[in-house]
Design a protein around this motif. Sequence first.
Motif, PDB file in Angstrom:
ATOM      1  N   VAL A   1       0.779  -1.068   0.063  1.00  0.00           N
ATOM      2  CA  VAL A   1      -0.099   0.050  -0.005  1.00  0.00           C
ATOM      3  C   VAL A   1       0.985   1.131  -0.003  1.00  0.00           C
ATOM      4  CG1 VAL A   1      -1.963  -1.279   1.218  1.00  0.00           C
ATOM      5  CG2 VAL A   1       0.005   0.130   2.461  1.00  0.00           C
ATOM      6  N   SER A   2       0.240   2.328  -0.154  1.00  0.00           N
ATOM      7  CA  SER A   2       1.118   3.552  -0.189  1.00  0.00           C
ATOM      8  C   SER A   2       1.424   4.099   1.196  1.00  0.00           C
ATOM      9  CB  SER A   2       0.119   4.690  -0.946  1.00  0.00           C
ATOM     10  OG  SER A   2      -1.020   4.924   0.109  1.00  0.00           O
ATOM     11  N   ASP A   3       2.276   4.518   1.377  1.00  0.00           N
ATOM     12  CA  ASP A   3       3.099   5.048   2.678  1.00  0.00           C
ATOM     13  C   ASP A   3       1.866   5.827   3.276  1.00  0.00           C
ATOM     14  OD1 ASP A   3       5.209   3.879   1.980  1.00  0.00           O
ATOM     15  OD2 ASP A   3       6.278   5.556   1.177  1.00  0.00           O
ATOM     16  N   GLU A   4       1.087   6.718   2.732  1.00  0.00           N
ATOM     17  CA  GLU A   4       0.329   7.643   3.446  1.00  0.00           C
ATOM     18  C   GLU A   4      -0.739   6.727   4.164  1.00  0.00           C
ATOM     19  OE1 GLU A   4       1.596  10.244  -0.127  1.00  0.00           O
ATOM     20  OE2 GLU A   4       1.227   7.872   0.512  1.00  0.00           O
ATOM     21  N   LEU A   5      -1.327   5.673   3.220  1.00  0.00           N
ATOM     22  CA  LEU A   5      -2.484   4.820   4.033  1.00  0.00           C
ATOM     23  C   LEU A   5      -1.584   3.972   4.803  1.00  0.00           C
ATOM     24  CD1 LEU A   5      -5.117   3.186   1.994  1.00  0.00           C
ATOM     25  CD2 LEU A   5      -3.833   1.632   3.645  1.00  0.00           C
ATOM     26  N   PHE A   6      -0.591   3.503   4.740  1.00  0.00           N
ATOM     27  CA  PHE A   6       0.208   2.563   5.786  1.00  0.00           C
ATOM     28  C   PHE A   6       0.200   3.291   6.984  1.00  0.00           C
ATOM     29  CE2 PHE A   6       3.961   0.896   8.044  1.00  0.00           C
ATOM     30  CZ  PHE A   6       3.589  -0.293   8.096  1.00  0.00           C
ATOM     31  N   ASN A   7       0.587   4.793   7.061  1.00  0.00           N
ATOM     32  CA  ASN A   7       0.623   5.360   8.117  1.00  0.00           C
ATOM     33  C   ASN A   7      -0.582   5.933   8.834  1.00  0.00           C
ATOM     34  OD1 ASN A   7       3.601   5.453   8.008  1.00  0.00           O
ATOM     35  ND2 ASN A   7       3.564   7.489   6.900  1.00  0.00           N
ATOM     36  N   GLN A   8      -1.542   5.873   7.988  1.00  0.00           N
ATOM     37  CA  GLN A   8      -3.030   6.204   8.581  1.00  0.00           C
ATOM     38  C   GLN A   8      -3.405   4.826   9.174  1.00  0.00           C
ATOM     39  OE1 GLN A   8      -5.573   7.317   5.399  1.00  0.00           O
ATOM     40  NE2 GLN A   8      -7.396   7.038   6.454  1.00  0.00           N
ATOM     41  N   VAL A   9      -3.230   3.742   8.903  1.00  0.00           N
ATOM     42  CA  VAL A   9      -3.811   2.545   9.750  1.00  0.00           C
ATOM     43  C   VAL A   9      -3.225   2.623  11.077  1.00  0.00           C
ATOM     44  CG1 VAL A   9      -3.848   0.111   9.790  1.00  0.00           C
ATOM     45  CG2 VAL A   9      -3.907   1.389   7.433  1.00  0.00           C
ATOM     46  N   LYS A  10      -4.140   2.374  12.038  1.00  0.00           N
ATOM     47  CA  LYS A  10      -4.022   2.116  13.426  1.00  0.00           C
ATOM     48  C   LYS A  10      -4.287   0.763  13.871  1.00  0.00           C
ATOM     49  CE  LYS A  10      -3.032   6.759  13.509  1.00  0.00           C
ATOM     50  NZ  LYS A  10      -1.619   7.281  13.735  1.00  0.00           N
ATOM     51  N   THR A  11      -3.301   0.039  14.304  1.00  0.00           N
ATOM     52  CA  THR A  11      -3.521  -1.369  14.752  1.00  0.00           C
ATOM     53  C   THR A  11      -2.707  -1.550  15.839  1.00  0.00           C
ATOM     54  OG1 THR A  11      -3.674  -3.516  14.131  1.00  0.00           O
ATOM     55  CG2 THR A  11      -1.950  -2.130  12.893  1.00  0.00           C
ATOM     56  N   ALA A  12      -3.053  -2.500  16.777  1.00  0.00           N
ATOM     57  CA  ALA A  12      -1.983  -3.028  17.648  1.00  0.00           C
ATOM     58  C   ALA A  12      -1.302  -4.058  17.300  1.00  0.00           C
ATOM     59  CB  ALA A  12      -2.847  -3.430  19.062  1.00  0.00           C
ATOM     60  N   ALA A  13      -1.585  -4.955  16.266  1.00  0.00           N
ATOM     61  CA  ALA A  13      -0.914  -6.015  15.569  1.00  0.00           C
ATOM     62  C   ALA A  13       0.020  -5.525  14.550  1.00  0.00           C
ATOM     63  CB  ALA A  13      -1.814  -6.930  14.923  1.00  0.00           C
ATOM     64  N   ALA A  14       1.358  -5.166  15.030  1.00  0.00           N
ATOM     65  CA  ALA A  14       2.328  -4.823  14.100  1.00  0.00           C
ATOM     66  C   ALA A  14       3.691  -5.235  14.532  1.00  0.00           C
ATOM     67  CB  ALA A  14       2.656  -3.171  14.177  1.00  0.00           C
ATOM     68  N   TYR A  15       4.566  -5.676  13.560  1.00  0.00           N
ATOM     69  CA  TYR A  15       5.610  -6.606  13.911  1.00  0.00           C
ATOM     70  C   TYR A  15       6.853  -5.900  12.708  1.00  0.00           C
ATOM     71  CZ  TYR A  15       4.211  -9.637  10.152  1.00  0.00           C
ATOM     72  OH  TYR A  15       3.655  -9.961   8.708  1.00  0.00           O
ATOM     73  N   GLU A  16       7.977  -6.365  12.936  1.00  0.00           N
ATOM     74  CA  GLU A  16       8.965  -6.046  12.063  1.00  0.00           C
ATOM     75  C   GLU A  16      10.107  -7.433  11.913  1.00  0.00           C
ATOM     76  OE1 GLU A  16      12.919  -2.973  12.039  1.00  0.00           O
ATOM     77  OE2 GLU A  16      11.162  -2.875  13.413  1.00  0.00           O
ATOM     78  N   LEU A  17      10.388  -7.498  10.618  1.00  0.00           N
ATOM     79  CA  LEU A  17      11.278  -8.433  10.116  1.00  0.00           C
ATOM     80  C   LEU A  17      12.696  -7.955   9.550  1.00  0.00           C
ATOM     81  CD1 LEU A  17       8.902 -11.075   8.215  1.00  0.00           C
ATOM     82  CD2 LEU A  17       9.792 -11.128  10.570  1.00  0.00           C
ATOM     83  N   ILE A  18      13.679  -8.515   9.816  1.00  0.00           N
ATOM     84  CA  ILE A  18      14.777  -7.878   9.195  1.00  0.00           C
ATOM     85  C   ILE A  18      15.348  -8.820   7.952  1.00  0.00           C
ATOM     86  CG2 ILE A  18      17.036  -7.077   9.570  1.00  0.00           C
ATOM     87  CD1 ILE A  18      15.114  -5.643  11.249  1.00  0.00           C
ATOM     88  N   ALA A  19      15.504  -8.553   6.780  1.00  0.00           N
ATOM     89  CA  ALA A  19      16.249  -9.397   5.815  1.00  0.00           C
ATOM     90  C   ALA A  19      17.407  -8.837   5.626  1.00  0.00           C
ATOM     91  CB  ALA A  19      15.336  -9.096   4.546  1.00  0.00           C
ATOM     92  N   PHE A  20      18.347  -9.847   5.390  1.00  0.00           N
ATOM     93  CA  PHE A  20      19.908  -9.342   5.535  1.00  0.00           C
ATOM     94  C   PHE A  20      20.838 -10.591   4.733  1.00  0.00           C
ATOM     95  CE2 PHE A  20      19.531 -11.381   9.690  1.00  0.00           C
ATOM     96  CZ  PHE A  20      20.686 -12.274   9.725  1.00  0.00           C
ATOM     97  N   ASN A  21      21.905 -10.054   4.062  1.00  0.00           N
ATOM     98  CA  ASN A  21      22.600 -11.117   3.509  1.00  0.00           C
ATOM     99  C   ASN A  21      24.009 -10.984   4.205  1.00  0.00           C
ATOM    100  OD1 ASN A  21      21.024 -12.045   1.339  1.00  0.00           O
ATOM    101  ND2 ASN A  21      21.572  -9.893   0.224  1.00  0.00           N
ATOM    102  N   ILE A  22      24.796 -11.989   4.172  1.00  0.00           N
ATOM    103  CA  ILE A  22      26.209 -12.189   4.812  1.00  0.00           C
ATOM    104  C   ILE A  22      27.168 -12.505   3.757  1.00  0.00           C
ATOM    105  CG2 ILE A  22      25.178 -12.873   7.125  1.00  0.00           C
ATOM    106  CD1 ILE A  22      26.275 -15.531   6.611  1.00  0.00           C
ATOM    107  N   LYS A  23      28.599 -11.856   4.066  1.00  0.00           N
ATOM    108  CA  LYS A  23      29.637 -12.185   3.276  1.00  0.00           C
ATOM    109  C   LYS A  23      30.062 -13.668   3.319  1.00  0.00           C
ATOM    110  CE  LYS A  23      34.467 -10.518   2.486  1.00  0.00           C
ATOM    111  NZ  LYS A  23      35.317  -9.446   3.046  1.00  0.00           N
TER     112      LYS A  23
END
Length: 681
Positions: A464-486
């Motif tokens: 979704v657009s950043d404006e709509l994403f910031n507009q959504v209010k919810t208690a169920a939020a989480y974060e994932l980290i994607a990364f590569n290694i040498k």
Amino acid sequence: MIISKLAWKSVRSQYYHYAVYLIGMIFAVTIYYSFRAIAYDQILLNSVGSEIRLKNTMEWGGFLIIIMIISFMLTVNQFFFSRRVKEIGIYQLIGMRKRQIAGVFFSEISILGITALVIGLLLGVIFSKLFSMILIKVMFLTIESSIRLSFPAMLETISAFIFILLLISIHSWFLLYSYQLTSFFKRDEKAAVTIEQLTKKQLFLGCVGVGLILAGYILSFHVLSLAADDFNPVILLSLPFLLIALCSAGTYLFFKYTIHILIWLFSRGKQRYYRGLTMLVAGSTRLHLFKGSNTLTTITIFIACSLGIIGGSASFYTLGIEGVTRTNPTDFLVSSELYGTIQKNIEQKTSITQSVPLKFKVIGGQYRQTIKNQETTTLTEPINLLGVSNYREYQKINPYLKPIVLKKKDSAVMIDDMQNGFRELITYDPVVKLTDGLMLETEGSVPDYLGNAMLRYNQRTMIVSDELFNQVKTAAAYELIAFNIKKNNDSQLTDAALKGINKEWQGPIYYELNNDAGSVKGYVSTVSKKNSEDSEEHEVWRLNYTSRLPNLEHTRKELGIFLYIILFAGILALVISGSVLMVRQFSEAEREKTTYQLLERLGISCRQIQRLVYQQNIIIFFLPMLLGIFHAFFAVRLFNQVVPSSGYQLAYLSCGLLILIYVIYYMITAKIYYWIVSKGD
């Protein structure tokens, strides 16, 4: 003693027949021993690991090869027997009993079997290293292969082929005791069927044969549209079998009847038809095709199935690797809670080269989907939202993600995992309703290369657009980290990074959603709000991490074995089909020897007879080969309609190998065929 002498004399006098038989058996012994030797290679077994059942899989491959070689030997044995019926009748006339004649057959088979076992085992010991190297290559292992003599594999190979030889002896005994003495002298007369003119039956059934084949080909191009009215995955996946059935029936009718139509049409050109030996070639070829219609049909379908299975297995392998890429587009994808621990472990061995945090919000939503023109289904469930700018950051380290450009603030793009496999089967309504009265307008869908959906509660994800994403209010939020290694190809680095960390479920969310007068009502929360037994609250969890290398290694090992077995079995099938045709033509040459000698007495030059032999054999060899290739091409085309993959290209490469095999068989067969019909009795 007399039995042994007769058997040895038969083998020596007709060595060109037995050479094909012997070569096929040697090839089978070599492959079977190599398969069994791999199953006992402890170094290879330890490298593969206990999670991959290499020994059991190779046993299954060996069993498949045994079945194929039994079919080959029974077919060739049938040709040998039909060619020698007069010889057997003479044996009976001079007073030999059937058990003595059966002893001659058994002695011949024993001579061939012992020779094939000795040579095959010797070649197996030598070439088992090559077979192991190929397996190591397709499984991407890092071990060295060496020549080893495996006594358990040798004993199993000897036991298996003794069983096969006994089975062939029983088959010969059964054939021998199935015929009476008078039958031995009438068999050729039954086979001498001639068709002098085109009949209505031939015209009708010949056209039906072509129609069935064309119907199968048309099916391969319109499989999705044909399944559109009543889509069912089981029906869709059963369509290849329908294609095989149509082509099998059509092929039989083609060789039995259609060929008469083609030759009749060819004969209409009088000047061309009566020029040189053209008429004789046409008549002889028509008779050969008519008498061998069952064999040629079987070989054609055998070729088509072999090429199709090779292409299908290669595609299956490619799809498996693509599946790993889809679920693990980066070296690691972990929950934010684990990232700190994994980062410390990694920094002790190497460094993180690229990383992107992915911030998701889970909200209740409702959307409508249609599976290929079936009744539309309305789904009310949690939906993961990801901002488009965050998605583009992820694109920088994840090259598999498709570009997304949103036109409006309330626009969205659906992440659809079905596009990773089946093509264009699901469509979505453009409007998606969210809780809090929010509405989204979908601009389409893209394949799911965000990573394993289990890390996202296995729920639908939308960009979704950043404006709509910031507009959504919810208690169920989480974060994932994607990364590569040498040095991400080192499995020890992966083990070090995950030291002390177990794969487990975490971060549960609870939701209860319903459709209320066209709007979505309910909640999605990280804490349970269940207040009564009647509550319809649901609970889902997400995985804490995935890593690419372990999944990639496991998939390569598992699918590599599968591809290895199918590839060798497919090549063996192609060799067997050519060998059967060669033996059949040798038998035909023995029957037609007097006919060709009569042509020579009538003044036909040796050069013209040789040309006749080559023209006749080129039709017998290349007609089923080309028809089989066409069948395989359209079968692969059907699979590609349903599950697109670049792996099907191996089927086309196998066609080149098939053509090479058949060119070699054709040249050898035509040369020996001419030698048989031109030599004196």
